[in-house]
Design a protein around this motif. Structure first.
Motif, mmCIF file in Angstrom:
data_model
loop_
_atom_site.group_PDB
_atom_site.id
_atom_site.type_symbol
_atom_site.label_atom_id
_atom_site.label_comp_id
_atom_site.label_asym_id
_atom_site.label_seq_id
_atom_site.Cartn_x
_atom_site.Cartn_y
_atom_site.Cartn_z
ATOM 1 N N ALA A 1 42.565 44.593 45.079
ATOM 2 C CA ALA A 1 42.188 45.146 46.295
ATOM 3 C C ALA A 1 41.966 46.687 46.140
ATOM 4 O O ALA A 1 41.130 47.344 46.869
ATOM 5 N N GLY A 2 42.898 47.476 45.473
ATOM 6 C CA GLY A 2 42.593 48.646 45.342
ATOM 7 C C GLY A 2 41.588 49.321 44.661
ATOM 8 O O GLY A 2 40.655 50.069 45.001
ATOM 9 N N PHE A 3 40.952 48.516 43.538
ATOM 10 C CA PHE A 3 39.880 48.588 43.006
ATOM 11 C C PHE A 3 38.703 48.287 43.845
ATOM 12 O O PHE A 3 37.520 49.221 43.877
ATOM 13 N N VAL A 4 38.571 47.478 44.655
ATOM 14 C CA VAL A 4 37.523 47.336 45.716
ATOM 15 C C VAL A 4 37.435 48.207 46.902
ATOM 16 O O VAL A 4 36.494 48.957 47.112
ATOM 17 N N VAL A 5 38.422 48.932 47.001
ATOM 18 C CA VAL A 5 38.578 49.986 48.132
ATOM 19 C C VAL A 5 37.987 51.298 47.409
ATOM 20 O O VAL A 5 37.090 52.046 47.985
ATOM 21 N N LEU A 6 38.259 51.619 46.137
ATOM 22 C CA LEU A 6 38.004 52.712 45.318
ATOM 23 C C LEU A 6 36.387 52.602 45.133
ATOM 24 O O LEU A 6 35.812 53.651 45.331
ATOM 25 N N VAL A 7 35.786 51.619 44.717
ATOM 26 C CA VAL A 7 34.327 51.684 44.604
ATOM 27 C C VAL A 7 33.609 51.363 45.936
ATOM 28 O O VAL A 7 32.384 50.960 45.818
ATOM 29 N N THR A 8 34.251 51.153 46.998
ATOM 30 C CA THR A 8 33.448 50.930 48.381
ATOM 31 C C THR A 8 33.474 49.293 48.642
ATOM 32 O O THR A 8 32.650 48.660 47.755
ATOM 33 N N PRO A 9 34.128 48.758 49.538
ATOM 34 C CA PRO A 9 34.115 47.476 49.876
ATOM 35 C C PRO A 9 32.696 47.145 50.481
ATOM 36 O O PRO A 9 32.845 46.621 51.704
ATOM 37 N N GLU A 10 31.896 47.341 49.989
ATOM 38 C CA GLU A 10 30.294 46.915 50.534
ATOM 39 C C GLU A 10 30.224 45.299 50.297
ATOM 40 O O GLU A 10 31.134 44.797 49.268
ATOM 41 N N PRO A 11 29.318 44.695 50.821
ATOM 42 C CA PRO A 11 29.336 43.163 50.587
ATOM 43 C C PRO A 11 29.212 42.589 49.084
ATOM 44 O O PRO A 11 29.830 41.785 48.737
ATOM 45 N N SER A 12 28.211 43.455 48.313
ATOM 46 C CA SER A 12 28.288 42.797 46.936
ATOM 47 C C SER A 12 29.612 43.116 46.245
ATOM 48 O O SER A 12 30.013 42.337 45.134
ATOM 49 N N VAL A 13 30.452 44.123 46.338
ATOM 50 C CA VAL A 13 31.825 44.483 46.003
ATOM 51 C C VAL A 13 32.598 43.392 46.357
ATOM 52 O O VAL A 13 33.405 42.878 45.485
ATOM 53 N N ILE A 14 32.828 43.078 47.691
ATOM 54 C CA ILE A 14 33.650 42.209 48.252
ATOM 55 C C ILE A 14 33.212 40.690 47.413
ATOM 56 O O ILE A 14 34.139 39.820 47.061
ATOM 57 N N ARG A 15 31.920 40.485 47.408
ATOM 58 C CA ARG A 15 31.732 39.235 46.695
ATOM 59 C C ARG A 15 32.294 39.033 45.477
ATOM 60 O O ARG A 15 32.702 37.974 45.058
ATOM 61 N N ALA A 16 31.995 40.211 44.510
ATOM 62 C CA ALA A 16 32.338 40.011 43.277
ATOM 63 C C ALA A 16 34.046 39.991 43.374
ATOM 64 O O ALA A 16 34.697 39.204 42.350
ATOM 65 N N GLY A 17 34.580 40.639 44.214
ATOM 66 C CA GLY A 17 36.070 40.399 44.238
ATOM 67 C C GLY A 17 36.733 39.231 44.657
ATOM 68 O O GLY A 17 37.517 38.613 44.177
ATOM 69 N N VAL A 18 35.937 38.437 45.515
ATOM 70 C CA VAL A 18 36.188 37.058 45.968
ATOM 71 C C VAL A 18 36.049 36.275 44.584
ATOM 72 O O VAL A 18 36.961 35.342 44.365
ATOM 73 N N MET A 19 35.067 36.491 43.844
ATOM 74 C CA MET A 19 34.864 35.577 42.652
ATOM 75 C C MET A 19 35.846 35.771 41.814
ATOM 76 O O MET A 19 36.559 34.875 41.358
ATOM 77 N N ALA A 20 36.461 37.101 41.549
ATOM 78 C CA ALA A 20 37.718 37.175 40.561
ATOM 79 C C ALA A 20 39.088 36.657 41.417
ATOM 80 O O ALA A 20 39.857 36.117 40.415
ATOM 81 N N GLY A 21 39.073 36.694 42.603
ATOM 82 C CA GLY A 21 40.033 36.395 43.379
ATOM 83 C C GLY A 21 40.293 34.870 42.788
ATOM 84 O O GLY A 21 41.512 34.115 42.972
ATOM 85 N N VAL A 22 39.032 34.161 43.195
ATOM 86 C CA VAL A 22 39.101 32.540 43.105
ATOM 87 C C VAL A 22 39.440 32.308 41.561
ATOM 88 O O VAL A 22 40.307 31.422 41.313
ATOM 89 N N ALA A 23 39.009 33.113 40.730
ATOM 90 C CA ALA A 23 39.793 32.826 39.116
ATOM 91 C C ALA A 23 40.930 32.974 39.176
ATOM 92 O O ALA A 23 41.706 31.986 38.325
ATOM 93 N N MET A 24 41.721 33.876 39.761
ATOM 94 C CA MET A 24 43.192 34.209 39.730
ATOM 95 C C MET A 24 43.757 33.130 40.168
ATOM 96 O O MET A 24 44.788 32.392 39.985
ATOM 97 N N LEU A 25 43.056 32.352 41.434
ATOM 98 C CA LEU A 25 43.768 31.167 42.277
ATOM 99 C C LEU A 25 43.847 30.083 41.288
ATOM 100 O O LEU A 25 44.797 29.328 41.293
ATOM 101 N N THR A 26 42.837 29.668 40.467
ATOM 102 C CA THR A 26 42.745 28.534 39.714
ATOM 103 C C THR A 26 44.167 28.774 38.716
ATOM 104 O O THR A 26 44.641 27.850 38.208
#
Length: 776
Positions: free
Chosen positions: A274-299
């Motif tokens: 979450a902090g990294f997403v805010v640091l690099v600006t939470p634009e759609p492409s970054v949020i998309r990448a963050g969600v992908m990584a979040g899914v990996a964590m969930l698994t």
């Protein structure tokens, strides 16, 4: 390990419905009731069959599919009124207010481009509330950070169907009404301090470091950017799932090192993400990448790594429901394809490669190979470059990327402690320099990339080659009863043979192409040419040759097609470079001749970017001369003279109507005239001031054959051949039928690069000869 693929149809259906609705908005009106009605009917049917487990499973999937379809259609339906109202301002001067919701990036036109969520739009001075996404081009300045509220006055242009922004605004004036606040302001300050600290380090690597660590590419030079793209490394500077995975992996490892359990590791990684997403600006492409990584964590948290493909599909469907317009963006398609390839394709590729090499090396090769095979066809849809060196370059650069990212991030966060931040930045510079050097060296190889015409045909071709390579690498693998296994293996061996044959044909054709465009390049071109029209797409690049001295008139829209043309004609040095004006389709390929041009004759420079381009030519060893009527000189045995623009004229500003018009004659060169991009009015004035007469063998028709022509000029010139330099199926309809008819009507032979490819002309025994790459 068996993969759970049951949710992949959900993503596929959501994607298909999203594409249909964003390209044909009227379809959303019936997709919504059909999806909702189907959902209701299926739910009722399932309620009456609760004891049938198989029916419940199949019906449950149908429910999810219909729900996803209805949700996507609902999102499009609710967004359409605002988008249509915004698009109605097409072609008008507007004033807009809104909030920046992306990081700023420098475009090829030198503008700073940001995404803005509108809060109001109207004619200048009268702004009415409205909400829609728009893209705004601004003059470079500080303060355009994510979260800042801006007010812009400029020219509006509606976008095509399917584009994420409803409108593009070219700003003439812009004011930051409220700077970024809170976390966004703090993140912007941290990033800016890191960029300033990085660019104090030596090149190569200094400008690349912020891109690797926080996705800020403003300091990356255009040359390095092109080299990163050619070498297949440009994904390293775009904040992607890989960057998020590196951050998540580093925090996972650190937490585990401190004795934290699985739950604590996921919690710490989530906070870091979450902090990294805010640091690099939470634009759609970054949020998309963050969600992908979040899914990996969930698994990992669920203890089900085999569910990765299903979670990825569910994640993609959820993102498309939130923003259906992402379905048509290359970034989203590449992100999903690369993630899916790493989950589904990399493991079997690793096993296949393991038949020929140690398993660690096979695994290292399988990761970039899987991404390349999956992403290649998508890239061919949108871009003309296909990297051939990408797998090797990624193999070399990949080990350095996480080091640069992690240490660079630490340097970024250590900004309050300058000495520590400087030390960390210097440590991160070394892997960044390695990546930059890898990109430069690999992009300079003669087989680094190939150029294909973007579109479905190229995508199918690349897809077929990718599939063939994948089949050959995977190898035969079958399970079951012996008889069935034997049949399956025989069938798979037949498929592998066919795939191998495809690869042999492709490699043979590619090798022949490399030889014919490399060592034997000049053997494919006739010796007697004096004028060449290079096929560079929608732009101009024309060569004049006399006694082995070369003049180049404009450089086309990009360096690669021009470089290929020069290589095919055996040209290493440009004695006279003429830049008629500074539009991208006339100077975009100049990088191909920087350091190779001796004298530069140029039209009026109207912007700072024009001056910077001229300065780069000077750094490459060229001397500059501003063109004006009356200027003349020699090229080998030929003479040349400038007929336009008029010296110190204020009638026509820098641009099309002030294009350099130049004439060549003698020394084996047919008498020829090159009209740049002149419109009808300056053509009429040229006819009067230059006192033109007939007798021209060749005329390069103005502005790629647009409709804005003066018939009187061509009736006076009456050329034997008319050159039209245009791109195949270009968006402007060049050359126009009425212009072709005009030139044919005065007796000219019509020659078109969009239909005939490269065109060569020469004189033999007083007769004009023409050679074309393709038949008329």
């Amino acid at each position: 390990m068996r993969r759970d693929l049951r949710l992949i149809p959900v993503a596929a259906v959501a994607w298909g419905v999203a594409l249909l609705c964003v390209f044909q908005p009227a379809a959303a009106g019936w997709c919504l009731p059909v999806g909702a009605g189907g959902l209701a009917v299926t739910s009722v049917v399932l309620a009456g069959r609760q004891r049938d487990r198989r029916a419940l499973v199949r019906g449950g999937l149908a429910v999810v599919l219909l729900a996803a379809s209805a949700a996507v259609a609902f999102t499009v339906t609710t967004a359409l009124p605002g988008r249509e109202a915004t698009a109605s301002w097409d072609g008008r001067a507007v004033e807009i207010t809104g909030e920046i919701n992306s990081s700023a990036s420098v475009g090829q036109d030198g503008r700073l481009w940001v995404d803005v969520q509108l809060t109001g739009i109207g004619p200048p001075g009268v702004v009415r509330p409205l909400s829609a996404p728009v893209r705004v081009g601004l003059e470079p300045a500080d303060g355009y950070d994510m979260g800042a509220a801006i007010r812009v006055v400029g020219q509006a242009v509606a976008t095509d169907a399917g584009e994420r922004s409803a409108l593009v605004v070219f700003a003439s004036t812009a004011v930051v009404e409220r700077p970024a606040e809170g976390a966004f302001a703090a993140a912007a300050g941290i990033r800016e301090a890191f960029v300033e600290r990085s660019i104090r380090l030596p090149e190569p690597g200094a400008g690349l470091l912020p891109g690797l660590a926080v996705g800020d590419t403003r300091a990356v030079t255009p040359e390095l950017n092109d080299e990163m793209r050619t070498s297949g490394l440009s994904h390293l500077t775009a904040v992607s799932g890989a960057n998020c995975a590196i951050v998540v992996g580093a925090v996972f490892w650190l937490t585990a090192l401190c004795g934290g359990g699985r739950g604590l590791r996921v919690l710490a990684a989530s906070a870091a993400l979450a902090g990294f997403v805010v640091l690099v600006t939470p634009e759609p492409s970054v949020i998309r990448a963050g969600v992908m990584a979040g899914v990996a964590m969930l698994t990992v948290l669920l203890g089900r790594p085999s569910a990765g493909a299903g979670m990825l599909a569910l994640c993609a469907a959820g993102i498309l429901i939130g923003d259906p317009w992402l379905a048509s963006t290359p970034g989203f398609a590449l992100s999903v394809a690369a993630s899916g390839a790493l989950i589904l394709l990399a493991p079997p590729l690793s096993r296949g490669l393991g038949r020929w090499m140690p398993q660690p090396i096979a695994l290292a090769l399988a990761v970039p190979l899987a991404a390349q095979l999956a992403c290649g066809p998508i890239i061919a849809l949108f871009a003309e470059q296909q990297s051939l060196i990408g797998i090797a370059a990624n193999l070399l650069a990949a080990p350095a990327a996480p080091i640069a990212t992690v240490i660079g991030l630490l340097a970024c966060l250590a900004a309050p402690l300058p000495m520590i931040a400087d030390l960390l930045a210097a440590c991160a510079w070394l892997p960044a320099a390695w990546i930059a050097t890898t990109a430069t060296v690999s992009a300079g190889l003669p087989v680094a990339d190939i150029v294909l015409v973007p579109g479905f045909g190229s995508a199918l071709l690349v897809g077929a080659v990718s599939a063939a390579l994948g089949v050959v690498v995977l190898g035969p693998r079958a399970t079951g009863p012996p008889l069935i296994v034997g049949v399956r293996i025989a069938w798979m061996q037949w498929i592998r043979g066919a795939a191998a044959a495809v690869l042999v044909v492709v490699i043979s054709l590619g090798g022949a192409h490399l030889i014919l465009t490399g060592p034997l390049a000049t053997a494919t071109s006739p010796d007697g040419w004096a004028i060449a029209a290079c096929d560079v797409g929608q732009g101009d690049a024309l060569l004049v040759r006399s006694e082995e001295m070369i003049a180049l008139i404009d450089t086309g829209p990009a360096p690669e097609p021009l470089a290929e043309c020069l290589r095919a004609l055996g040209i290493d040095r440009i004695d006279l470079l003429v830049l008629t004006h500074f539009d991208l389709d006339h100077v975009g390929g100049t990088d191909a001749v920087i350091g190779r041009a001796e004298h530069v004759l140029h039209g009026p420079a109207g912007e700072a970017d024009d001056e910077r381009l001229l300065a780069r030519l000077v750094e490459g060893g060229a001397d500059l001369t501003a063109a004006a009527s009356g200027l003349h000189g020699v090229l080998g045995g030929a003479s040349w003279r400038v007929l336009w623009p008029q010296r110190d004229s204020l009638v026509f500003p820098a641009g099309n109507d002030a294009s350099v018009v130049i004439e060549f004659d003698g020394g084996g060169v047919p008498r020829s005239l090159y009209l740049g991009d002149l419109a009808a009015e300056p053509q009429r004035m040229l006819l009067r001031t230059a006192r033109l007469t007939g007798g021209y063998a060749v005329v390069k028709v103005a502005h790629h054959g647009s409709a804005d022509q003066d018939p009187g000029l061509y009736e006076t010139l009456r050329p034997a051949a008319a050159l039209f330099s245009a791109g195949e199926d270009n968006d402007y309809g060049h050359p126009r039928d009425e212009t072709i008819d005009l030139l044919a009507g005065v007796g000219a032979q019509v020659l078109r690069t969009d239909r005939q490819g490269r065109i060569l002309l020469g004189i033999r025994d007083g007769v004009l000869e023409v050679w074309t790459e393709e038949p008329p």
